[in-house]
Structure formats: structure tokens, C-alpha cells
Write an enzyme that holds these catalytic residues in place. Structure first.
Site, PDB file in Angstrom:
ATOM      1  N   CYS A 138      13.554   3.534  -2.679  1.00 31.68           N
ATOM      2  CA  CYS A 138      13.715   2.079  -3.400  1.00 31.68           C
ATOM      3  C   CYS A 138      14.273   2.204  -4.765  1.00 31.68           C
ATOM      4  CB  CYS A 138      12.954   1.574  -3.160  1.00 31.68           C
ATOM      5  SG  CYS A 138      11.800   1.475  -1.272  1.00 31.68           S
ATOM      6  N   SER A 180       0.088   1.783   6.205  1.00 31.57           N
ATOM      7  CA  SER A 180       1.515   2.447   5.502  1.00 31.57           C
ATOM      8  C   SER A 180       2.383   2.667   6.213  1.00 31.57           C
ATOM      9  CB  SER A 180       1.201   4.139   5.244  1.00 31.57           C
ATOM     10  OG  SER A 180       0.023   2.827   3.997  1.00 31.57           O
ATOM     11  N   LEU A 241       2.287   4.398   1.842  1.00 26.21           N
ATOM     12  CA  LEU A 241       1.859   3.626   0.472  1.00 26.21           C
ATOM     13  C   LEU A 241       0.910   3.245   0.069  1.00 26.21           C
ATOM     14  CD1 LEU A 241       3.970   1.289   0.187  1.00 26.21           C
ATOM     15  CD2 LEU A 241       3.719   0.923   1.806  1.00 26.21           C
ATOM     16  N   HIS A 277      15.459  -5.382  -6.750  1.00 30.07           N
ATOM     17  CA  HIS A 277      15.142  -4.977  -5.692  1.00 30.07           C
ATOM     18  C   HIS A 277      13.668  -5.457  -4.694  1.00 30.07           C
ATOM     19  CE1 HIS A 277      14.035  -1.608  -2.227  1.00 30.07           C
ATOM     20  NE2 HIS A 277      13.192  -1.819  -2.344  1.00 30.07           N
ATOM     21  N   PRO A 278      13.983  -6.354  -3.479  1.00 30.01           N
ATOM     22  CA  PRO A 278      12.896  -6.676  -2.124  1.00 30.01           C
ATOM     23  C   PRO A 278      11.742  -6.227  -1.846  1.00 30.01           C
ATOM     24  CG  PRO A 278      14.927  -6.224  -0.737  1.00 30.01           C
ATOM     25  CD  PRO A 278      15.574  -5.332  -2.373  1.00 30.01           C
ATOM     26  N   GLY A 279      11.598  -4.791  -1.836  1.00 31.71           N
ATOM     27  CA  GLY A 279      10.372  -4.107  -1.751  1.00 31.71           C
ATOM     28  C   GLY A 279       9.909  -5.173  -0.863  1.00 31.71           C
ATOM     29  N   GLY A 280       8.741  -6.169  -0.994  1.00 30.12           N
ATOM     30  CA  GLY A 280       8.198  -6.377  -0.208  1.00 30.12           C
ATOM     31  C   GLY A 280       7.775  -7.995  -0.261  1.00 30.12           C
TER      32      GLY A 280
END
Length: 353
Positions: A138, A180, A241, A277-280
Site C-alpha cells: 500500500c 486477516s 494483517l 491512502h485509505p487503508g480501511g
């Protein structure tokens, strides 16, 4: 100084609502008994829809990593070419103008790399310099822009491009009922983006609209290899993750940003555009909390997550394009911010023209 002359995002044609994707996933072999948690995770992702490189009904039968990777190579080159041609058109440049091409991906393996394949497809000059970036995940969109600047500092007459292609859905053959993996199925979509940057002397010739790329800073955090990455096996690429990810952001990010801006006699209040960055949802919230940002600061990040999901390295470049379209005030500062495996952060300081 380097200048961004063009940015373009490309998305595959198959678009599905989050509910359609969720309904499909619960029918995957071995996942039906986990339907409750799948539906809960997908609902919490704040993703409304995603673009996929294949029709949704083809994924349950895509069980072989080799087959998935062959599809990756074919479709990644197609999307990468589309994104690069769009960015070149935005910059009023041609493929033959390119002096250096960097490519970023983490969702498939290609040797020869994507840059060589794209160069062949578009007929780039035989002396074009190539820089394939793999494994950054990412963070690679921001890191790739930073590497364009690094190159152009020594080549002020040159044109350098970054092409990011991520086909996250092709990792679905490796999905297992772990938290994950299931979080990944809730967030990630497919897409590509390209950035065209020029050195300062070339910028004067082509009248590049900017923004200027002023500086960058990388931060690699200690004892954090386990936070994010792939577990690679015969099954393919399976997401790893850690729940500690947001804690790491909250521990380090504010100091990273503050010290970086201090070096330029800036503060967070001087940043007019946050290209994050959106990631989550948890990652976006951690960034906002760490930096004490007002809700509107990350509006484009939230919007991108909702509309197309997390495209790994390509996401921040889509958000960069959206930010440029909003035309931030001339002379104001912007900050690109992304995180990825390592665990690491990349910051890129921009100035709007």
C-alpha cells in the site's frame, strides 16, 4: 524540484456493489459456515462497491495460483497501459518522451516485469530506464512518486512515469477463514493509476501544471515485520494483517509528520490538502486521531474507499488525481501519506501551482 504533469486512474469494467460481493463470498468453498463474520466485516468496511478484473461468478473456480497469476500478467499490462496513456494525455506528452518508467505492484509476479511489458506494448524507447517496485504494498504509490523525484533531481530535462497496478481480487484463491483474509475480502478492489512527472527544466518547456514534488521522507519501524504482508505458498498470496497496525500508526505517525514538516518550517496547519491512502476505516481513523485532523481533511480518502475500495498502491494515486481536480490554492502545501509492509510510512511534500 520535480513537477507532476499528469495523473490518471484506470478501473476494470466489472463493478459490483458490496452486497453482491458479500453474497458471492459466503458461497466460496469452506466459507459458508463463516457467513455471519463475513457479512459483519463486509458491512463494517464502509465500502459501497468495487471494480474487479473478472466477472464475479468466475472467482469460486479460480483455485490455482498459477492460473490466477497468468490472468494477472495479462490484465495488469492492459490496465497499466490504459492508465499510462491517460496520464501522458493529461501531460500532453507521448510514450516516446518517457526517459524512465517505474512500476509498482504486489498482487502478482511478472518476470520480465510489468515495466518491460508495458514498454514493449507502447513502443517506449530502447534506452528507457526501468525501475520495478515489488513488495512495498500500500505504501508504493507514495514511495513511487518519491522515487520519481529522486531520479529527476539528477535529470532535470527528463520525463519519468510511475504505473501502479493492483489486482487484489486475484489473491482470492488463497483466502481462508482467518480474520486477516476475511478483512481483505471486505476492503480490496482492483485498479491502476499512473503519474507523469518532469524535471524542473522540462517543466518549463511543457508548462506542467503541478503540483511540485518538494521532498519525501521514509520511516521504517523496528520489530514490525509481522504487522502486514503476504504469507506465500502453493495457495498463492494470503494476507497477513496484525491488529497492532493502528497502535503502530498512533505511536509513530504524529512525530514523523511533525519532524518532516519542521524541516521545511511548516506545521500541520499549513497543509491545505491531505492525500492519504485509505487503508480501511480503522486506519483512516487512526491517521485522523494521530494528527488531530478535522473531519473534512480526509474527505477524499473516505470517498475513495467508499466508491472503489482499497486498491493498495494505486489508491493514493486516485486520491491525488481527485485532489488535483479540486484545485487547491496556488502556493499551498499538500502532503501525501501512505503506510505499508515493513512496517513503514512514506511522506511526500507537495506545493500546488
Amino acid at each position: 524540484m520535480s513537477v507532476i504533469a499528469g495523473v490518471f486512474g484506470a478501473l476494470p469494467p466489472h463493478r459490483y456493489s458490496q452486497s453482491e460481493i458479500t453474497d458471492s463470498f459466503v458461497e466460496f468453498p469452506g466459507l459458508k459456515e463463516h457467513e455471519e463474520i463475513i457479512r459483519r466485516l463486509h458491512a463494517a468496511a464502509k465500502v459501497n462497491g468495487r471494480h474487479l478484473v473478472l466477472p464475479l461468478q468466475q472467482y469460486p473456480s479460480l483455485t490455482d495460483f498459477g492460473d490466477a497469476n497468468e490472468i494477472f500478467i495479462e490484465k495488469a499490462v492492459d490496465l497499466g497501459v490504459e492508465a499510462l496513456l491517460g496520464a501522458l494525455d493529461d501531460a500532453n506528452l507521448r510514450p516516446s518522451d518517457i526517459d524512465m518508467i517505474a512500476t509498482a505492484t504486489v498482487t502478482g509476479v511478472a518476470v520480465p516485469s510489468l515495466d518491460a511489458r508495458i514498454a514493449g506494448r507502447l513502443g517506449l524507447r530502447p534506452d528507457v530506464r526501468r525501475m520495478p517496485l515489488f513488495g512495498l504494498g500500500c505504501v508504493a504509490g507514495a514511495a513511487g512518486v518519491a522515487r520519481l523525484r529522486d531520479y529527476l533531481r539528477g535529470a532535470p530535462d527528463d520525463v519519468a512515469v510511475l504505473v501502479s497496478v493492483e489486482l487484489c481480487s486475484l489473491t482470492y484463491p488463497a483466502v481462508k477463514p482467518t480474520v486477516s483474509s476475511l478483512v481483505g475480502t471486505a476492503l480490496f478492489g482492483d485498479g491502476a493509476a499512473a503519474v507523469v512527472a518532469v524535471g524542473d527544466r522540462r517543466a518549463e518547456q511543457v508548462r506542467a501544471g503541478g503540483p511540485d514534488i518538494l521532498d519525501s521522507r521514509s520511516s521504517l519501524y523496528p520489530d514490525s515485520l509481522h504487522i502486514m504482508g503476504w504469507d506465500v505458498g502453493s495457495h498463492g498470496l494470503r494476507l497477513r494483517l496484525s491488529p497492532d497496525l493502528t497502535n503502530l500508526i498512533e505511536r509513530y505517525l504524529a512525530n514523523d509528520v511533525t519532524t518532516f514538516l519542521d524541516a521545511h518550517r511548516l506545521t500541520k496547519d499549513d497543509i491545505g490538502a491531505w492525500v492519504s491512502h485509505p487503508g480501511g476505516p480503522k486506519v483512516i481513523d487512526a491517521v485522523a486521531t494521530s494528527l488531530a485532523l478535522p473531519p473534512e481533511a480526509l474527505e477524499l480518502t473516505w470517498r475513495s474507499l467508499g466508491e472503489i475500495g482499497n486498491l493498495s498502491s494505486a489508491s493514493i494515486l486516485h486520491i491525488l488525481r481527485d485532489t488535483i481536480e479540486k484545485r487547491p490554492p496556488s502556493g499551498s502545501a499538500g502532503l501525501m501519506l501512505a503506510m505499508g509492509p515493513g512496517f513503514c510510512t512514506e511522506l511526500v511534500l507537495l506545493r500546488w501551482r
